[in-house]
Design an enzyme around this catalytic site. Sequence first.
Site, PDB file in Angstrom:
ATOM      1  N   LYS A  45      -8.974  -0.460  12.058  1.00 39.09           N
ATOM      2  CA  LYS A  45      -7.812  -1.060  11.400  1.00 39.09           C
ATOM      3  C   LYS A  45      -8.246  -1.662  10.063  1.00 39.09           C
ATOM      4  CE  LYS A  45      -4.086  -4.318  12.381  1.00 39.09           C
ATOM      5  NZ  LYS A  45      -3.134  -3.478  11.653  1.00 39.09           N
ATOM      6  N   ALA A  46      -7.334  -1.659   9.085  1.00 42.48           N
ATOM      7  CA  ALA A  46      -7.647  -2.124   7.730  1.00 42.48           C
ATOM      8  C   ALA A  46      -8.250  -3.528   7.725  1.00 42.48           C
ATOM      9  CB  ALA A  46      -6.388  -2.117   6.874  1.00 42.48           C
ATOM     10  N   ASN A  69       6.722   1.958  10.656  1.00 42.93           N
ATOM     11  CA  ASN A  69       6.021   0.709  10.932  1.00 42.93           C
ATOM     12  C   ASN A  69       5.883  -0.090   9.648  1.00 42.93           C
ATOM     13  OD1 ASN A  69       3.063   0.093   9.982  1.00 42.93           O
ATOM     14  ND2 ASN A  69       3.213   2.324  10.143  1.00 42.93           N
ATOM     15  N   ALA A  70       5.906  -1.389   9.809  1.00 42.10           N
ATOM     16  CA  ALA A  70       5.637  -2.313   8.700  1.00 42.10           C
ATOM     17  C   ALA A  70       4.881  -3.501   9.282  1.00 42.10           C
ATOM     18  CB  ALA A  70       6.931  -2.759   8.035  1.00 42.10           C
ATOM     19  N   ASN A  99     -11.850   0.835   7.201  1.00 42.79           N
ATOM     20  CA  ASN A  99     -10.741   0.959   6.257  1.00 42.79           C
ATOM     21  C   ASN A  99     -10.704  -0.299   5.384  1.00 42.79           C
ATOM     22  OD1 ASN A  99      -7.797   0.456   5.440  1.00 42.79           O
ATOM     23  ND2 ASN A  99      -7.686   2.568   6.153  1.00 42.79           N
ATOM     24  N   CYS A 130      -1.154   1.535   1.381  1.00 44.97           N
ATOM     25  CA  CYS A 130      -0.322   0.871   2.379  1.00 44.97           C
ATOM     26  C   CYS A 130       1.024   0.522   1.754  1.00 44.97           C
ATOM     27  CB  CYS A 130      -0.966  -0.403   2.902  1.00 44.97           C
ATOM     28  SG  CYS A 130       0.118  -1.230   4.093  1.00 44.97           S
ATOM     29  N   LYS A 165      -7.889   7.068   0.731  1.00 45.83           N
ATOM     30  CA  LYS A 165      -6.675   7.413   1.487  1.00 45.83           C
ATOM     31  C   LYS A 165      -5.490   7.401   0.545  1.00 45.83           C
ATOM     32  CE  LYS A 165      -4.325   6.606   5.857  1.00 45.83           C
ATOM     33  NZ  LYS A 165      -4.417   5.898   7.152  1.00 45.83           N
ATOM     34  N   ASN A 192      -1.169   9.105   3.997  1.00 47.42           N
ATOM     35  CA  ASN A 192      -0.677   7.860   4.572  1.00 47.42           C
ATOM     36  C   ASN A 192       0.803   8.062   4.905  1.00 47.42           C
ATOM     37  OD1 ASN A 192      -0.388   5.133   5.340  1.00 47.42           O
ATOM     38  ND2 ASN A 192      -1.850   4.489   3.775  1.00 47.42           N
TER      39      ASN A 192
END
Lengths: 303, 251
Positions: A45-46, A69-70, A99, A130, A165, A192
């Site tokens: 995960k970031a 998703n947000a 990430n 993102c 990414k 992404n």
Amino acid sequence: MMNLEVHLPGLNLKNPVMPASGCFGFGREYSQFYDLGKLGAVIMKAATGEARLGNDTPRVAETSSGMLNAIGLQNPGVEKIIENEVPFLAKYDTAIIANVAGSTLEEYEFVASTFNEAKDVCALELNISCPNVKEGGIQFGTDPYMAAKVTEKVKEASNLPVYVKLSPNVTDFVSMAKAVEKAGADGLSMINTITGMQIHLPTQKPLLSNKTGGLSGPAIKPIAIRMIYEVKQQVSIPIIGMGGISNAEDVLEFLLAGASAVAVGAANFTNPFICSEIIDNLPSTLEKYGINSVQDAIGKAVF
Amino acid sequence: MIKKEKMRVISSRQVAKDTTEMVLQNTYISETSVPGQFLHIFLDGHTLRRPISIADINKDRQTVTILFKKLGDGTEQLAKVTEGMLLDVLGPSGNGFDMCLEEGDTALLIGGGIGVPPMYSLGKKYSERNIQVVSVLGFQSKEYVFYEEKFKELGKTHIVTNDGSYGAKGFVTDVLCKVRGFDHYYSCGPIPMLKSVKNTLEGKRGSISLEERMGCGIGACYACVVPAQTEEGYKKICSDGPVFDVLEVVL
């Protein structure tokens, strides 16, 4: 026996399958279902410089053939990730990809240089795409100049190979890919999520608290395939492909379009065993279509 | 431990407007579930599973019962699943209620709408342990009322409807003043109801069960978080909850 190995900068993978960033946490939860050592790699995960609490809920909404998703990059911060999460993943025989996210060039540099000091991280995935945070991320991912700039800075800050990414939310995707290649990226990670929205009929307002979210799942697979196919013709660095993969046939399609490895995202939510099942089914799927190894399939549709 | 299991549908029936009661059979899930946990149910053609709380557990028959309201395509589709069919389920998920009471104590159960079902499995378990159970159940209107008789078998039960078409008129909090003497309250329902229960019963020990739109349902994706009074500042509803001490989370 079918050879599933792929060798990419910093990554000698026993197979090309890895869970996508943000869909697998730091692996702990999925380790109750199968041995993570089965995976080619894990993309964590970031990580940001400091802890982030993310957006208000609701943070997810289902859509036709996918989901929005947000989350908003919720994470405990790079230092806690290195202290608490990397050692857990390092117990497994799998490559760890970190990430890297941020709001400013300095934050990206800090996160990348901090991971550089950490043992056991094999490569960085530079998250400039993102769509769910107000500052940072996407601004670097939609302007070729900014994308090149952040890629250069992160390359300087770390000795680890950098996979950038990319965001599909741009008009000219290929020039973004070329810009980061020129800036020194070792590979690309694409795509992404695609920015979308859902209106909740009972309240007649956007369902997600952030209003917009990133669309993922099978709905976006043809977009990812098209973009990888186009980029493969124009750049020479390897591509980690993702976008709606949910079975071994999908993996083959991504390989043929030009991906050298693949990441599985939303499908982990539908079925927590999905990465393991795809790895099991990959040899017979390749065989069915007369392909001798993963390496043989890469870019076959393009050239 | 959460497992991915096939559950056989033993029965499915409508118990109130838009509300289905479904009995599912599976050895592992029935033997390991506790009140307050949920099942994460896969539906063909859907990317996300549907989290549904457990309303009853019968270890002898190896069944668990779920109740759900038709609120969208997922639950519409689930309501069409018939006897004999198999459901792909992850469970039992989340943590159950803190069953801290002892013989002679009184538990107050406060359920609102589709927050009523988990109260039933808890009340039944407490009743078997000779703990007094008092229930306050709120529904929109008469046609949405379910399980009144079943709760009455457990103890004194107050029914409230928002429009007054059945039982008392108003909200669950309007009848809480009638309930005297309890040792711990348990509540599940919409957030505004939980907030007002918390305020009305300030100073009392209580546990609440939260619901939220979930992604993975196992704690990996951070979709269903709630602000909390902890160092980290949040809790994950699916894996740290869905049951929390009322003072632990910020509503």
